[in-house]
Design an enzyme around this catalytic site. Structure first.
Site, mmCIF file in Angstrom:
data_model
loop_
_atom_site.group_PDB
_atom_site.id
_atom_site.type_symbol
_atom_site.label_atom_id
_atom_site.label_comp_id
_atom_site.label_asym_id
_atom_site.label_seq_id
_atom_site.Cartn_x
_atom_site.Cartn_y
_atom_site.Cartn_z
ATOM 1 N N ASP A 1 46.387 36.257 37.834
ATOM 2 C CA ASP A 1 47.410 36.402 36.715
ATOM 3 C C ASP A 1 48.817 36.786 36.778
ATOM 4 O OD1 ASP A 1 46.679 38.851 37.549
ATOM 5 O OD2 ASP A 1 46.222 39.868 35.536
ATOM 6 N N GLY B 1 42.792 46.843 41.591
ATOM 7 C CA GLY B 1 41.565 46.389 41.900
ATOM 8 C C GLY B 1 41.820 45.706 43.472
ATOM 9 N N ASP C 1 49.650 43.529 38.623
ATOM 10 C CA ASP C 1 51.071 43.677 37.544
ATOM 11 C C ASP C 1 51.176 45.267 37.661
ATOM 12 O OD1 ASP C 1 48.685 44.063 36.394
ATOM 13 O OD2 ASP C 1 49.209 42.967 34.543
HETATM 14 O O1 F6P Z 1 42.193 43.158 37.899
HETATM 15 C C1 F6P Z 1 41.395 42.975 38.860
HETATM 16 C C2 F6P Z 1 39.927 43.296 37.931
HETATM 17 O O2 F6P Z 1 38.876 43.050 38.866
HETATM 18 C C3 F6P Z 1 39.793 42.880 36.575
HETATM 19 O O3 F6P Z 1 39.195 41.310 36.459
HETATM 20 C C4 F6P Z 1 38.734 43.667 36.059
HETATM 21 O O4 F6P Z 1 38.677 43.504 34.697
HETATM 22 C C5 F6P Z 1 39.204 45.118 36.461
HETATM 23 O O5 F6P Z 1 39.925 44.645 37.615
HETATM 24 C C6 F6P Z 1 37.995 46.159 36.763
HETATM 25 O O6 F6P Z 1 38.718 47.292 37.203
HETATM 26 P P1 F6P Z 1 37.593 48.368 37.710
HETATM 27 O O7 F6P Z 1 37.150 47.940 39.043
HETATM 28 O O8 F6P Z 1 38.852 49.536 37.788
HETATM 29 O O9 F6P Z 1 36.641 48.557 36.714
#
Ligand code: F6P
Length: 326
Positions: free
Chosen positions: A134, A14, A106
């Site tokens: 995290d 992300g 991670d």
């Molecule tokens: O890992 C960051 C994050 O923003 C999380 O808080 C969220 O659950 C996830 O990415 C959403 O991912 P995507 O944009 O792939 O739906």
């Protein structure tokens, strides 16, 4: 000690505000150390497909203030396969890459660890870039500060309309496995309750608290819900509340608005410092580590330690928020 002749940088997972500031720092620190620097587009996916471009100081001008990532990002299924990693390795060899800076969370560091166990001659250093905060080995990840500020600005606005209508709002914030966005934004916006995956959600206690607020004639009530909470999220929780009470209840899911926007000053400085220090670490021969900042000091943490975030939730703050949100 072997220095780095050809350095690559990429963003993965992300996106998070501050990634561009970090790319800028890596590129310029790499050039200052005498390396050629390459940007890999679309994270590990681009590594597999050979999407690389040479970077110079000018290419990273005027980006420190921009959200998103000029290198683009992706969640790569291909890199989870041996063939995918083999293809990525072939491209890195073709470009003579000997050092890589991976900016992500991670999943990014897990991928880097597996890759390094198969192809140890390419040295990876990681930088924590995720709004979720995290990761161990750093007080804050790049993007977290901007995200929580985005949340509190939104909740302040919701508070106005909640107050005008005497309504209860459940505001769902991001954090797939982590309640840190919910905790900080909940404290800062004076939320009546904060619902997070790190603590079991006691529905009866929540109901008692809502009842107390009702008796005290509170004109607005805000519950911040982390998306990863085991209760199932804000919509499910709102339905349970409606079954029990006759409160005028609304749900707002903030969603990806939390990932965008211009990074805060704290995120820009953190991103710049970590980008610079990641290159320094590689030049000193360090690899397989994430560069973080704890108590204002630079700390290098092995990837496998960084991805464990077990002790990250501050239970004293959880208790404090519970006591003060009467
Ligand atoms: O890992 C960051 C994050 O923003 C999380 O808080 C969220 O659950 C996830 O990415 C959403 O991912 P995507 O944009 O792939 O739906």
């Amino acid at each position: 000690m072997k220095s780095i002749n050809n350095l690559a940088v990429f963003t993965s997972g992300g996106d998070a505000p501050g990634m561009n500031a970090c790319i800028r720092a890596v590129v310029r620190a790499g050039i200052a150390n005498g390396s050629k620097v390459f940007g890999i587009l679309h994270g590990y996916e681009g590594m597999i497909n050979g999407e690389m471009m040479e970077m110079d100081a000018a290419k990273v001008g005027n980006i420190i203030q921009r959200g998103g990532t000029i290198l683009k990002t992706a969640r790569s299924a291909g890199f989870m396969t041996k063939e995918g990693r083999k293809k990525a390795h072939e491209y890195l060899k073709r470009w003579n890459i000997d050092g890589v800076v991976a900016i992500g969370g991670d999943g990014t560091f897990t991928g880097a660890s597996v890759f390094m166990s198969e192809f140890p001659e390419i040295r990876f250093v990681g930088i924590p870039g995720t709004i979720d905060n995290d990761l161990s080995g750093t007080d804050y990840t790049i993007g977290y500060d901007t995200a929580i500020n985005t949340v509190i600005q939104a909740v302040d606005k919701i508070r106005d309309t909640a107050d005008a209508h005497d309504r209860l709002f459940l505001v769902e914030v991001m954090g797939r496995d982590s309640g840190l966005i919910a905790l900080y934004s909940g404290i800062a916006s004076g939320a009546e309750a904060i619902v997070i995956p790190e603590t079991p959600t006691n529905i009866d206690r929540l109901f008692q608290k809502l009842e107390r607020g009702w008796l005290r004639k509170k004109s607005s009530r805000i519950i911040i819900v982390a998306e990863g909470d085991e209760s199932g999220g804000a919509i499910v929780l709102a339905d349970k509340i409606r079954e029990k009470f006759n409160f005028d209840t609304r749900v707002t899911i903030l969603g990806h608005i939390q990932r965008g926007g211009s990074p805060t000053c704290n995120d820009r400085v953190l991103a710049t410092r970590l980008g610079y220090e990641a290159v320094e670490a590689l030049m000193r021969g360090r690899h397989g580590v994430m560069v973080g900042q704890m108590n204002n000091q630079i700390v290098l943490t092995p990837f496998y330690e960084a991805i464990k975030d077990e002790n990250k939730m501050n239970m004293q703050l959880v208790k404090m928020a519970e006591i003060l949100s009467m």
